[in-house]
Write a protein that holds these residues in place. Structure first.
Motif, PDB file in Angstrom:
ATOM      1  N   VAL A  45      78.019  53.410  61.038  1.00 47.86           N
ATOM      2  CA  VAL A  45      77.059  53.826  60.017  1.00 47.86           C
ATOM      3  C   VAL A  45      76.933  52.763  58.928  1.00 47.86           C
ATOM      4  CG1 VAL A  45      76.584  55.501  58.198  1.00 47.86           C
ATOM      5  CG2 VAL A  45      77.364  56.280  60.444  1.00 47.86           C
ATOM      6  N   ILE A  46      78.077  52.315  58.425  1.00 49.51           N
ATOM      7  CA  ILE A  46      78.047  51.305  57.352  1.00 49.51           C
ATOM      8  C   ILE A  46      77.432  49.998  57.853  1.00 49.51           C
ATOM      9  CG2 ILE A  46      79.464  49.922  55.794  1.00 49.51           C
ATOM     10  CD1 ILE A  46      81.449  52.279  55.767  1.00 49.51           C
ATOM     11  N   ALA A  47      77.767  49.599  59.093  1.00 48.97           N
ATOM     12  CA  ALA A  47      77.209  48.368  59.659  1.00 48.97           C
ATOM     13  C   ALA A  47      75.696  48.456  59.783  1.00 48.97           C
ATOM     14  CB  ALA A  47      77.843  48.081  61.016  1.00 48.97           C
ATOM     15  N   GLY A  48      75.186  49.624  60.191  1.00 51.21           N
ATOM     16  CA  GLY A  48      73.743  49.785  60.320  1.00 51.21           C
ATOM     17  C   GLY A  48      73.041  49.627  58.985  1.00 51.21           C
ATOM     18  N   ALA A  49      73.593  50.254  57.950  1.00 49.50           N
ATOM     19  CA  ALA A  49      72.985  50.158  56.613  1.00 49.50           C
ATOM     20  C   ALA A  49      73.070  48.725  56.086  1.00 49.50           C
ATOM     21  CB  ALA A  49      73.678  51.120  55.654  1.00 49.50           C
ATOM     22  N   THR A  50      74.200  48.085  56.313  1.00 50.78           N
ATOM     23  CA  THR A  50      74.370  46.701  55.853  1.00 50.78           C
ATOM     24  C   THR A  50      73.402  45.766  56.554  1.00 50.78           C
ATOM     25  OG1 THR A  50      76.722  47.143  55.448  1.00 50.78           O
ATOM     26  CG2 THR A  50      76.042  44.832  55.577  1.00 50.78           C
ATOM     27  N   HIS A  51      73.203  46.010  57.848  1.00 44.72           N
ATOM     28  CA  HIS A  51      72.303  45.159  58.620  1.00 44.72           C
ATOM     29  C   HIS A  51      70.869  45.244  58.086  1.00 44.72           C
ATOM     30  CE1 HIS A  51      70.092  43.808  62.320  1.00 44.72           C
ATOM     31  NE2 HIS A  51      71.079  42.940  62.306  1.00 44.72           N
ATOM     32  N   VAL A  52      70.437  46.434  57.718  1.00 44.38           N
ATOM     33  CA  VAL A  52      69.102  46.610  57.142  1.00 44.38           C
ATOM     34  C   VAL A  52      68.990  45.872  55.812  1.00 44.38           C
ATOM     35  CG1 VAL A  52      67.503  48.291  56.148  1.00 44.38           C
ATOM     36  CG2 VAL A  52      68.656  48.800  58.306  1.00 44.38           C
ATOM     37  N   LEU A  53      70.012  46.002  54.948  1.00 47.32           N
ATOM     38  CA  LEU A  53      69.980  45.332  53.654  1.00 47.32           C
ATOM     39  C   LEU A  53      69.962  43.818  53.802  1.00 47.32           C
ATOM     40  CD1 LEU A  53      72.495  47.560  51.647  1.00 47.32           C
ATOM     41  CD2 LEU A  53      69.997  47.514  51.451  1.00 47.32           C
ATOM     42  N   LEU A  54      70.763  43.304  54.742  1.00 45.20           N
ATOM     43  CA  LEU A  54      70.765  41.862  54.976  1.00 45.20           C
ATOM     44  C   LEU A  54      69.417  41.381  55.512  1.00 45.20           C
ATOM     45  CD1 LEU A  54      74.318  41.334  56.545  1.00 45.20           C
ATOM     46  CD2 LEU A  54      73.530  40.589  54.287  1.00 45.20           C
ATOM     47  N   GLY A  55      68.794  42.229  56.344  1.00 46.22           N
ATOM     48  CA  GLY A  55      67.464  41.882  56.844  1.00 46.22           C
ATOM     49  C   GLY A  55      66.454  41.793  55.719  1.00 46.22           C
ATOM     50  N   TYR A  56      66.540  42.724  54.777  1.00 53.17           N
ATOM     51  CA  TYR A  56      65.632  42.704  53.636  1.00 53.17           C
ATOM     52  C   TYR A  56      65.856  41.459  52.788  1.00 53.17           C
ATOM     53  CZ  TYR A  56      63.415  44.016  49.239  1.00 53.17           C
ATOM     54  OH  TYR A  56      62.643  44.034  48.111  1.00 53.17           O
ATOM     55  N   LEU A  57      67.123  41.121  52.549  1.00 56.24           N
ATOM     56  CA  LEU A  57      67.431  39.928  51.763  1.00 56.24           C
ATOM     57  C   LEU A  57      66.952  38.663  52.475  1.00 56.24           C
ATOM     58  CD1 LEU A  57      71.019  40.807  50.463  1.00 56.24           C
ATOM     59  CD2 LEU A  57      68.883  40.793  49.161  1.00 56.24           C
ATOM     60  N   GLU A  58      67.109  38.635  53.794  1.00 62.06           N
ATOM     61  CA  GLU A  58      66.645  37.482  54.565  1.00 62.06           C
ATOM     62  C   GLU A  58      65.126  37.341  54.451  1.00 62.06           C
ATOM     63  OE1 GLU A  58      67.902  35.772  58.841  1.00 62.06           O
ATOM     64  OE2 GLU A  58      66.805  37.673  58.941  1.00 62.06           O
ATOM     65  N   ASN A  59      64.423  38.460  54.531  1.00 61.48           N
ATOM     66  CA  ASN A  59      62.970  38.433  54.383  1.00 61.48           C
ATOM     67  C   ASN A  59      62.565  37.965  52.991  1.00 61.48           C
ATOM     68  OD1 ASN A  59      60.380  40.294  53.506  1.00 61.48           O
ATOM     69  ND2 ASN A  59      60.193  39.498  55.578  1.00 61.48           N
ATOM     70  N   MET A  60      63.279  38.437  51.965  1.00 58.46           N
ATOM     71  CA  MET A  60      62.984  38.027  50.596  1.00 58.46           C
ATOM     72  C   MET A  60      63.245  36.538  50.409  1.00 58.46           C
ATOM     73  SD  MET A  60      61.788  40.510  48.826  1.00 58.46           S
ATOM     74  CE  MET A  60      62.030  39.935  47.160  1.00 58.46           C
ATOM     75  N   ALA A  61      64.329  36.029  51.009  1.00 64.21           N
ATOM     76  CA  ALA A  61      64.643  34.609  50.888  1.00 64.21           C
ATOM     77  C   ALA A  61      63.548  33.753  51.504  1.00 64.21           C
ATOM     78  CB  ALA A  61      65.986  34.312  51.551  1.00 64.21           C
ATOM     79  N   GLN A  62      62.947  34.234  52.586  1.00 62.84           N
ATOM     80  CA  GLN A  62      61.879  33.497  53.255  1.00 62.84           C
ATOM     81  C   GLN A  62      60.599  33.503  52.430  1.00 62.84           C
ATOM     82  OE1 GLN A  62      61.107  34.550  57.372  1.00 62.84           O
ATOM     83  NE2 GLN A  62      58.929  34.070  57.136  1.00 62.84           N
ATOM     84  N   ASN A  63      60.334  34.620  51.743  1.00 58.84           N
ATOM     85  CA  ASN A  63      59.051  34.790  51.067  1.00 58.84           C
ATOM     86  C   ASN A  63      59.076  34.474  49.576  1.00 58.84           C
ATOM     87  OD1 ASN A  63      56.997  35.990  53.033  1.00 58.84           O
ATOM     88  ND2 ASN A  63      58.789  37.257  53.436  1.00 58.84           N
ATOM     89  N   ILE A  64      60.248  34.133  49.056  1.00 54.15           N
ATOM     90  CA  ILE A  64      60.338  33.932  47.618  1.00 54.15           C
ATOM     91  C   ILE A  64      59.629  32.667  47.164  1.00 54.15           C
ATOM     92  CG2 ILE A  64      62.504  32.621  47.568  1.00 54.15           C
ATOM     93  CD1 ILE A  64      63.356  34.446  45.218  1.00 54.15           C
ATOM     94  N   LEU A  65      59.430  31.716  48.102  1.00 54.51           N
ATOM     95  CA  LEU A  65      58.682  30.501  47.820  1.00 54.51           C
ATOM     96  C   LEU A  65      57.540  30.378  48.831  1.00 54.51           C
ATOM     97  CD1 LEU A  65      61.617  28.025  47.078  1.00 54.51           C
ATOM     98  CD2 LEU A  65      60.029  29.017  45.418  1.00 54.51           C
ATOM     99  N   PRO A  66      56.447  29.725  48.467  1.00 47.45           N
ATOM    100  CA  PRO A  66      55.260  29.740  49.324  1.00 47.45           C
ATOM    101  C   PRO A  66      55.353  28.920  50.598  1.00 47.45           C
ATOM    102  CG  PRO A  66      54.874  28.368  47.393  1.00 47.45           C
ATOM    103  CD  PRO A  66      56.187  29.066  47.173  1.00 47.45           C
ATOM    104  N   ASP A  67      56.314  27.986  50.695  1.00 49.17           N
ATOM    105  CA  ASP A  67      56.348  27.106  51.870  1.00 49.17           C
ATOM    106  C   ASP A  67      56.642  27.846  53.164  1.00 49.17           C
ATOM    107  OD1 ASP A  67      58.918  27.582  50.902  1.00 49.17           O
ATOM    108  OD2 ASP A  67      59.706  25.737  51.783  1.00 49.17           O
ATOM    109  N   GLN A  68      57.368  28.995  53.089  1.00 56.46           N
ATOM    110  CA  GLN A  68      57.683  29.768  54.289  1.00 56.46           C
ATOM    111  C   GLN A  68      57.161  31.200  54.213  1.00 56.46           C
ATOM    112  OE1 GLN A  68      61.898  29.602  55.038  1.00 56.46           O
ATOM    113  NE2 GLN A  68      61.886  27.413  55.484  1.00 56.46           N
ATOM    114  N   ALA A  69      56.419  31.518  53.195  1.00 55.29           N
ATOM    115  CA  ALA A  69      55.970  32.898  52.978  1.00 55.29           C
ATOM    116  C   ALA A  69      55.008  33.350  54.064  1.00 55.29           C
ATOM    117  CB  ALA A  69      55.303  33.019  51.612  1.00 55.29           C
TER     118      ALA A  69
END
Length: 355
Positions: A45-69
Motif C-alpha cells: 500500500v505504501i509503495a503504491g502511494a509513494t510511486h504515484v507521488l514520485l510520478g507526479y514529482l517526475e512530471n513536475m520536474a519535466q514541465n517546470i521549464l519549457p525545454d522539456q514541457a
C-alpha cells in the motif's frame, strides 16, 4: 537533460518498504513466509502511494521549464511570458470574373466552392463589376493552409447570379496558416526567456516578427535605409521558397507599430533574396532512396547554415552528404568552391544533378 534522479520502479519500492518494515518490526521467518501478513500488506500500500507521488514529482520536474514541457505546460509557460502560440488562420484573397458586363453585383455572404476539392469560401463584401472586371474579396470557411490557392485555381458559385458565369478563378488567395508547430513555439518561448524585451533592441524586432503567422526567421538591420531606420528581413522555413507574401508583410508592420518605441524610426519589412544553391553529385550506391536522403539532408543543412552573411563551406556540404543514410561514397562536383551569402540573401535548395 536529465535531473540525475532515478525514479525507483514499483516492484523495487515494494521490496524496499517491505524489508524495512520486517527489519524494524523484528518479524520472524515464519511470519515472513505468510503472503497476507500485515507488513506485506503495508509495504504494498505504501509503495503504491509513494510511486504515484514520485510520478507526479517526475512530471513536475519535466514541465517546470519549457525545454522539456509537454504541450499544455508549454502553452502555460508561453502565456506567462506573453508569448502566445500562433493559432490557425483562414486564407483570404479574391476571386475574379473576366469579360463581364458592368453593374453585376455579388452580395456579401455568397458561397464559393473550389472545384479541386470542394473547399468552401465566403464573399466578405458586396461587390459590383466595373470596366468589364469583377474582383470579389473572399475568406475560406476553414482555417489552415488548406484554403490557400495558386492564382488561376478554378472556383464556382454555389448560387447562380444573373448575367454572370458560375466559373471564376482564385486571385491571391493566401495567408491561411495551420496552428504553430509545437517545437517552433517552444523555441520562441525559450528565446523569450533568453531575450528580455528592451524597448526596441534588435532582438525585440526579431521576436515581434516571429509572433506573426507565416514568419519563422527574421534578421534586424539598423540604419538599413538611412540613419535611424530599421530593416527587418523575414522568411519562413520553406527550403525552396522562403519569401513571405505581401499580406504577411503588412501584418508584420501592423503588429510591430504599437510595440515599437513611440519615437521609433522608419520600419522597412522585406523578404530576402533567395540564393539558389545547385548541386552536382555522383553517389555510390545510387538509388531513389539514397537520393531522397541526400536531398533531405541538404535542405536541412541550407535551412540551418544558409543564413545572411555566412559562408557555405564546400567541405561542410560534402560532410552532410556523407552523413546521409545509405551513402557509402560520393564525389561533389558542384559547388566547386565555398559560397558566401550576402546580407540580404538566404540560401535555398536549387536542385541536384545526379551524375
Amino acid at each position: 537533460m536529465s535531473s540525475g534522479f532515478s525514479r525507483p520502479t514499483l516492484p523495487d519500492l515494494i521490496t524496499t518498504i517491505r524489508n524495512d518494515l520486517y527489519a524494524r518490526l523484528a518479524v520472524d521467518d515464519e511470519l515472513i513466509s505468510l503472503r497476507r501478513n500485515d507488513p506485506e500488506v503495508y509495504g504494498r500500500v505504501i509503495a503504491g502511494a509513494t510511486h504515484v507521488l514520485l510520478g507526479y514529482l517526475e512530471n513536475m520536474a519535466q514541465n517546470i521549464l519549457p525545454d522539456q514541457a509537454d504541450e499544455n505546460w508549454l502553452i502555460r509557460h508561453g502565456n506567462m511570458k506573453r508569448c502566445y502560440r500562433k493559432q490557425p488562420t483562414p486564407a483570404v484573397g479574391y476571386i475574379r470574373f473576366d469579360d463581364v458586363s458592368d453593374g453585376i453585383t455579388i452580395p456579401k455572404g455568397q458561397k464559393i466552392r473550389r472545384q479541386l476539392d470542394q473547399c468552401m469560401y465566403t464573399v466578405t463584401e458586396t461587390t459590383t463589376s466595373k470596366n468589364s472586371v469583377l474582383s470579389v474579396p473572399i475568406i475560406c470557411d476553414e482555417v489552415g493552409k488548406k484554403g490557400n490557392c495558386d492564382d488561376g485555381t478554378k472556383m464556382s458559385l454555389i448560387t447562380p447570379v444573373t448575367g454572370l458565369s458560375s466559373i471564376c478563378f482564385a486571385d491571391s488567395v493566401e495567408s491561411g496558416t495551420d496552428i504553430e508547430d509545437l517545437e517552433a513555439f517552444r523555441k520562441r518561448v525559450i528565446d523569450r526567456w533568453y531575450y528580455t524585451p528592451q524597448s526596441g533592441a534588435d532582438q525585440d524586432y526579431i521576436q515581434w516578427a516571429k509572433e506573426v503567422h507565416g514568419v519563422t526567421r527574421a534578421w534586424c538591420y539598423r540604419h538599413w535605409m538611412g540613419t535611424g531606420s530599421v530593416g527587418l528581413m523575414v522568411a519562413n522555413n520553406d527550403p525552396v521558397n522562403p519569401a513571405v507574401d505581401s499580406t504577411t508583410i503588412q501584418n508584420i508592420k501592423k503588429h510591430i507599430e504599437p510595440l515599437a518605441p513611440v519615437a521609433g524610426a522608419m520600419l522597412i519589412v522585406f523578404s530576402p533574396i533567395a540564393k539558389a544553391i545547385n548541386f552536382k553529385i555522383m553517389v555510390t550506391p545510387d538509388n531513389p532512396e539514397i537520393r531522397y536522403q541526400i536531398e533531405a539532408e541538404l535542405k536541412s543543412f541550407l535551412l540551418r547554415e544558409g543564413q545572411p552573411q555566412t559562408t557555405l563551406f564546400r567541405s561542410r556540404i560534402s560532410e552532410v552528404i556523407s552523413a546521409s543514410f545509405g551513402e557509402y561514397a560520393h564525389e561533389l562536383i558542384y559547388p566547386d568552391k565555398d559560397i558566401f551569402i550576402e546580407k540580404n540573401q538566404i540560401a535555398v535548395f536549387g536542385g541536384i544533378e545526379w551524375i
